[in-house]
Design an enzyme around this catalytic site. Structure first.
Site, mmCIF file in Angstrom:
data_model
loop_
_atom_site.group_PDB
_atom_site.id
_atom_site.type_symbol
_atom_site.label_atom_id
_atom_site.label_comp_id
_atom_site.label_asym_id
_atom_site.label_seq_id
_atom_site.Cartn_x
_atom_site.Cartn_y
_atom_site.Cartn_z
ATOM 1 C CG HIS A 7 -2.777 32.648 50.259
ATOM 2 N ND1 HIS A 7 -3.122 32.462 48.644
ATOM 3 C CD2 HIS A 7 -2.371 33.861 50.131
ATOM 4 C CE1 HIS A 7 -1.954 33.098 48.238
ATOM 5 N NE2 HIS A 7 -2.155 34.154 48.687
ATOM 6 C CG HIS A 58 -4.390 38.399 50.150
ATOM 7 N ND1 HIS A 58 -4.607 38.990 48.794
ATOM 8 C CD2 HIS A 58 -3.219 37.525 49.937
ATOM 9 C CE1 HIS A 58 -3.856 38.467 47.480
ATOM 10 N NE2 HIS A 58 -2.932 37.205 48.548
ATOM 11 C CD GLU A 59 -0.588 36.870 52.614
ATOM 12 O OE1 GLU A 59 0.064 35.963 52.381
ATOM 13 O OE2 GLU A 59 -0.344 38.382 51.786
ATOM 14 N N GLY A 86 3.704 40.415 51.669
ATOM 15 C CA GLY A 86 2.914 39.147 52.180
ATOM 16 C C GLY A 86 3.007 37.930 51.523
ATOM 17 C CB CYS A 130 -2.359 36.971 44.302
ATOM 18 S SG CYS A 130 -1.432 35.949 45.725
ATOM 19 C CG LEU A 131 3.964 37.378 45.452
ATOM 20 C CD1 LEU A 131 5.324 36.942 47.168
ATOM 21 C CD2 LEU A 131 4.710 38.439 44.144
ATOM 22 C CD GLN A 167 1.215 33.056 48.502
ATOM 23 O OE1 GLN A 167 1.409 33.598 49.037
ATOM 24 N NE2 GLN A 167 0.413 34.696 47.295
HETATM 25 NI NI NI Z 1 -1.013 36.147 47.409
#
Ligand code: NI
Length: 190
Positions: free
Chosen positions: A154, A150-151, A47, A108-109, A52
């Site tokens: 952000h 989660h997304e 995701g 998380c990236l 991000q």
């Molecule tokens: Ni994330």
């Protein structure tokens, strides 16, 4: 198509609520989505939210791979969603359908190599607009619901450690057996 630079925790773009997309059919939006998908697949992740990649727009891409379901355990498995194809959400809004939360491991990236146990609602409804401008209205459970929560966090400037109840479970993947298990999944980062 391009692979975009991923913002890391601490960058202001990850702390600021993102702006609504006024015209989902704007070619700039589909171009952004293409780049987000390429960036997510390259990372690899499951995701990615626009902040991000340093874009303060309310856009999310995600999918649910085979093998990343089953977090509700034996009792909840029947009602848990299976794998999901790549999905684009523009201006998503989440409504919890239960008070019940379950803890699951997230990465998380924007926080490379880290993971931790995060409580999330087990069932949600999310509404959004797709790339085609058509409304999306979906009920989600289990890991599917987790990824979307989660997304969408952000988009509100929230990173998963802010949702954790026990920060002692935050750690480098590979250090504990549980985290190692997670990393072996290979594509667990959101
Ligand atoms: Ni994330």
């Amino acid at each position: 198509m391009s692979i975009l630079k991923i913002a890391r925790a601490g960058h202001p773009v990850l702390k600021t609520p993102a702006k609504k997309v006024e015209n989902p059919l704007d070619p700039a939006v589909s171009s952004l989505v293409r780049d987000m998908i390429e960036t997510m697949q390259d990372a690899p992740g499951i995701g990615l939210a626009a902040p991000q990649v340093h874009v303060d727009k309310r856009v999310v891409v995600f999918y649910v791979p085979q093998g990343r379901t089953g977090e509700l355990g034996q009792d909840g498995r029947e009602e848990e969603d299976g794998p999901r194809d790549l999905t684009v959400l523009i201006n998503p809004v989440i409504e919890p359908l239960t008070d019940e939360k379950v803890e699951g491991i997230e990465g998380c990236l924007s926080l490379p190599e880290l993971s931790g146990l995060v409580p999330r609602y087990t069932r949600i409804r999310y509404k959004a607009v797709g790339l085609d401008g058509e409304p999306i209205n979906v009920t989600a459970s289990g890991f599917h619901a987790r990824v979307v929560q989660h997304e969408c966090d952000h988009l509100d400037g929230v990173l998963y450690p802010q949702r954790m109840e026990d920060l002692s479970t935050l750690g480098y993947a590979g250090v504990s057996d549980r985290m190692k298990l997670y990393v072996d999944e290979d594509e667990g980062k959101e």
